[in-house]
Write a protein that holds these residues in place. Structure first.
Motif, PDB file in Angstrom:
ATOM      1  N   LEU A 196       0.816  -1.209   0.000  1.00  0.00           N
ATOM      2  CA  LEU A 196       0.000   0.000   0.000  1.00  0.00           C
ATOM      3  C   LEU A 196       0.853   1.265   0.000  1.00  0.00           C
ATOM      4  O   LEU A 196       0.508   2.253  -0.656  1.00  0.00           O
ATOM      5  N   PHE A 197       1.962   1.245   0.741  1.00  0.00           N
ATOM      6  CA  PHE A 197       2.866   2.404   0.737  1.00  0.00           C
ATOM      7  C   PHE A 197       3.363   2.676  -0.679  1.00  0.00           C
ATOM      8  O   PHE A 197       3.403   3.831  -1.130  1.00  0.00           O
ATOM      9  N   GLU A 198       3.742   1.628  -1.388  1.00  0.00           N
ATOM     10  CA  GLU A 198       4.258   1.806  -2.750  1.00  0.00           C
ATOM     11  C   GLU A 198       3.154   2.216  -3.715  1.00  0.00           C
ATOM     12  O   GLU A 198       3.345   3.083  -4.564  1.00  0.00           O
ATOM     13  N   GLN A 199       1.968   1.609  -3.579  1.00  0.00           N
ATOM     14  CA  GLN A 199       0.873   1.885  -4.507  1.00  0.00           C
ATOM     15  C   GLN A 199       0.271   3.273  -4.295  1.00  0.00           C
ATOM     16  O   GLN A 199       0.016   4.005  -5.254  1.00  0.00           O
ATOM     17  N   GLU A 200       0.006   3.644  -3.038  1.00  0.00           N
ATOM     18  CA  GLU A 200      -0.703   4.883  -2.762  1.00  0.00           C
ATOM     19  C   GLU A 200       0.221   6.092  -2.599  1.00  0.00           C
ATOM     20  O   GLU A 200      -0.160   7.217  -2.935  1.00  0.00           O
ATOM     21  N   LEU A 201       1.413   5.854  -2.038  1.00  0.00           N
ATOM     22  CA  LEU A 201       2.289   6.982  -1.714  1.00  0.00           C
ATOM     23  C   LEU A 201       3.575   7.000  -2.526  1.00  0.00           C
ATOM     24  O   LEU A 201       4.363   7.933  -2.425  1.00  0.00           O
ATOM     25  N   ASP A 202       3.800   5.946  -3.293  1.00  0.00           N
ATOM     26  CA  ASP A 202       4.979   5.857  -4.154  1.00  0.00           C
ATOM     27  C   ASP A 202       6.277   5.986  -3.363  1.00  0.00           C
ATOM     28  O   ASP A 202       7.251   6.577  -3.835  1.00  0.00           O
ATOM     29  N   MET A 203       6.295   5.444  -2.151  1.00  0.00           N
ATOM     30  CA  MET A 203       7.507   5.420  -1.342  1.00  0.00           C
ATOM     31  C   MET A 203       7.396   4.335  -0.292  1.00  0.00           C
ATOM     32  O   MET A 203       6.301   3.821  -0.028  1.00  0.00           O
ATOM     33  N   SER A 204       8.510   3.986   0.297  1.00  0.00           N
ATOM     34  CA  SER A 204       8.524   2.960   1.330  1.00  0.00           C
ATOM     35  C   SER A 204       8.068   3.522   2.677  1.00  0.00           C
ATOM     36  O   SER A 204       7.983   4.743   2.851  1.00  0.00           O
ATOM     37  N   PHE A 205       7.786   2.625   3.614  1.00  0.00           N
ATOM     38  CA  PHE A 205       7.438   3.029   4.977  1.00  0.00           C
ATOM     39  C   PHE A 205       8.545   3.885   5.586  1.00  0.00           C
ATOM     40  O   PHE A 205       8.294   4.939   6.168  1.00  0.00           O
ATOM     41  N   THR A 206       9.791   3.453   5.427  1.00  0.00           N
ATOM     42  CA  THR A 206      10.932   4.185   5.990  1.00  0.00           C
ATOM     43  C   THR A 206      11.051   5.578   5.387  1.00  0.00           C
ATOM     44  O   THR A 206      11.271   6.566   6.096  1.00  0.00           O
ATOM     45  N   ALA A 207      10.880   5.673   4.061  1.00  0.00           N
ATOM     46  CA  ALA A 207      10.990   6.971   3.389  1.00  0.00           C
ATOM     47  C   ALA A 207       9.862   7.908   3.819  1.00  0.00           C
ATOM     48  O   ALA A 207      10.084   9.096   4.042  1.00  0.00           O
ATOM     49  N   TRP A 208       8.640   7.364   3.970  1.00  0.00           N
ATOM     50  CA  TRP A 208       7.518   8.212   4.382  1.00  0.00           C
ATOM     51  C   TRP A 208       7.722   8.725   5.810  1.00  0.00           C
ATOM     52  O   TRP A 208       7.476   9.890   6.092  1.00  0.00           O
ATOM     53  N   ARG A 209       8.204   7.848   6.701  1.00  0.00           N
ATOM     54  CA  ARG A 209       8.429   8.285   8.072  1.00  0.00           C
ATOM     55  C   ARG A 209       9.506   9.373   8.119  1.00  0.00           C
ATOM     56  O   ARG A 209       9.385  10.333   8.876  1.00  0.00           O
ATOM     57  N   GLN A 210      10.530   9.232   7.283  1.00  0.00           N
ATOM     58  CA  GLN A 210      11.573  10.254   7.247  1.00  0.00           C
ATOM     59  C   GLN A 210      11.020  11.578   6.744  1.00  0.00           C
ATOM     60  O   GLN A 210      11.297  12.646   7.311  1.00  0.00           O
ATOM     61  N   GLN A 211      10.199  11.521   5.693  1.00  0.00           N
ATOM     62  CA  GLN A 211       9.581  12.732   5.150  1.00  0.00           C
ATOM     63  C   GLN A 211       8.648  13.366   6.171  1.00  0.00           C
ATOM     64  O   GLN A 211       8.598  14.601   6.313  1.00  0.00           O
ATOM     65  N   MET A 212       7.911  12.528   6.895  1.00  0.00           N
ATOM     66  CA  MET A 212       7.000  13.026   7.918  1.00  0.00           C
ATOM     67  C   MET A 212       7.756  13.737   9.025  1.00  0.00           C
ATOM     68  O   MET A 212       7.346  14.815   9.490  1.00  0.00           O
ATOM     69  N   ARG A 213       8.863  13.172   9.449  1.00  0.00           N
ATOM     70  CA  ARG A 213       9.644  13.792  10.527  1.00  0.00           C
ATOM     71  C   ARG A 213      10.190  15.154  10.091  1.00  0.00           C
ATOM     72  O   ARG A 213      10.192  16.109  10.871  1.00  0.00           O
ATOM     73  N   LEU A 214      10.636  15.251   8.859  1.00  0.00           N
ATOM     74  CA  LEU A 214      11.139  16.530   8.361  1.00  0.00           C
ATOM     75  C   LEU A 214      10.010  17.559   8.254  1.00  0.00           C
ATOM     76  O   LEU A 214      10.201  18.745   8.535  1.00  0.00           O
ATOM     77  N   ALA A 215       8.825  17.101   7.843  1.00  0.00           N
ATOM     78  CA  ALA A 215       7.677  18.011   7.774  1.00  0.00           C
ATOM     79  C   ALA A 215       7.295  18.500   9.170  1.00  0.00           C
ATOM     80  O   ALA A 215       6.988  19.680   9.371  1.00  0.00           O
ATOM     81  N   LYS A 216       7.323  17.605  10.143  1.00  0.00           N
ATOM     82  CA  LYS A 216       6.979  17.978  11.512  1.00  0.00           C
ATOM     83  C   LYS A 216       8.027  18.890  12.138  1.00  0.00           C
ATOM     84  O   LYS A 216       7.735  19.629  13.085  1.00  0.00           O
ATOM     85  N   ALA A 217       9.245  18.855  11.617  1.00  0.00           N
ATOM     86  CA  ALA A 217      10.316  19.699  12.161  1.00  0.00           C
ATOM     87  C   ALA A 217      10.020  21.176  11.944  1.00  0.00           C
ATOM     88  O   ALA A 217      10.395  22.024  12.766  1.00  0.00           O
ATOM     89  N   THR A 218       9.340  21.496  10.856  1.00  0.00           N
ATOM     90  CA  THR A 218       9.105  22.892  10.500  1.00  0.00           C
ATOM     91  C   THR A 218       8.403  23.685  11.598  1.00  0.00           C
ATOM     92  O   THR A 218       8.926  24.715  12.042  1.00  0.00           O
ATOM     93  N   PRO A 219       7.221  23.262  12.075  1.00  0.00           N
ATOM     94  CA  PRO A 219       6.574  24.056  13.129  1.00  0.00           C
ATOM     95  C   PRO A 219       7.344  24.038  14.443  1.00  0.00           C
ATOM     96  O   PRO A 219       7.294  25.009  15.209  1.00  0.00           O
ATOM     97  N   LEU A 220       8.081  22.966  14.715  1.00  0.00           N
ATOM     98  CA  LEU A 220       8.854  22.907  15.961  1.00  0.00           C
ATOM     99  C   LEU A 220       9.985  23.930  15.951  1.00  0.00           C
ATOM    100  O   LEU A 220      10.217  24.638  16.939  1.00  0.00           O
TER     101      LEU A 220
END
Length: 261
Positions: A196-220
């Motif tokens: 599902l990660f590959e089909q819906e988000l075109d990335m792996s679980f690890t890559a999505w979590r890394q992207q999410m952490r960087l996105a969350k860094a902005t408001p912090l």
């Protein structure tokens, strides 16, 4: 408690609509934390920007955290919601469809140059329909064409199981659970979630979590939290590990990225 600011598909009044004669129009207002401009769309594109504060934008099954001196381009007829993360000076440029600076249906996060900041500020001051307003429009277009694009987009899934997993990660970005751990929580096998990660988000679980952490860094970071604390909040082993990943993604260190240029 969230406050609904806008529920229809129009900005404030017809005299704010962009036209062929006045293809770039500015809407300016100051909003407080937790205020929301509910999901809506319109027939023109818009550049959403804040010189002060923090915005969260939801559009195209994705979310973006837009810090000061960055802006997001939202194409015409794309449904979008604006959430105010910190008190913000919201400045929105509306563009007539025949005067759109970008093609396609993708939202783009852009670096706002010092000149573009001043141009947007000038649009607040000019007389409506004046020659000066007409002269500013093509210069704004030129600055947008030259603007650097930033990889701040965080894609969000539609599958209920994967959406539950991603929302759990957003709530606790520092968690070190494996995909197998989350699979048990959401009632799907790790193999299914990987697919599902590959089909819906075109990335792996690890890559999505890394992207999410960087996105969350902005408001912090923009809230003034020390980089060492930001790294800990996001599950990095050290400040240097966080800074290295940030620089790998954005091409500059966190301190440089968030410095007012």
């Amino acid at each position: 408690m969230s406050i609904e600011i806008l529920t229809d598909t129009r900005p404030h009044a017809p005299d704010k609509y962009p036209t062929e004669k006045r293809p770039v129009r500015l809407s300016a207002r100051n909003l407080q934390t937790e205020e929301i401009i509910r999901m809506h769309s319109h027939d023109w594109g818009q550049l959403t920007y804040t010189p002060r504060g923090m915005l969260q934008i939801l559009a195209n099954d994705s979310t973006w955290f837009v810090p000061p001196f960055r802006a997001i381009w939202i194409p015409p007829r794309i449904g979008h919601e604006v959430r105010i993360v910190e008190p913000s000076h919201l400045r929105v440029l509306y563009f007539h469809t025949e005067f759109s600076p970008f093609e396609g249906n993708d939202c783009l996060v852009l670096e706002v140059s010092p000149l573009l900041r001043e141009l947007i500020a000038s649009m607040e001051e000019v007389e409506a329909g004046s020659k000066r307003e007409a002269h500013l429009a093509p210069v704004i277009m030129d600055e947008l064409h030259a603007a650097k694009h930033l990889p701040i987009r965080l894609p969000m899934p539609r599958d209920k199981r994967l959406k539950s997993l991603c929302e759990t990660l957003l709530t606790d970005p520092a968690a070190s659970l494996t995909l197998e751990d989350y699979a048990r929580q959401v009632g799907a096998s790790s193999r299914t979630l990987t697919r599902l990660f590959e089909q819906e988000l075109d990335m792996s679980f690890t890559a999505w979590r890394q992207q999410m952490r960087l996105a969350k860094a902005t408001p912090l970071i923009t809230s003034g939290l020390a980089l060492s604390q930001v790294a800990a909040e996001l599950g990095y082993a050290s400040q240097s590990a966080f800074s290295a990943m940030f620089k790998k993604t954005f091409g500059e260190s966190p301190s440089s990225f968030f410095r007012h240029k």
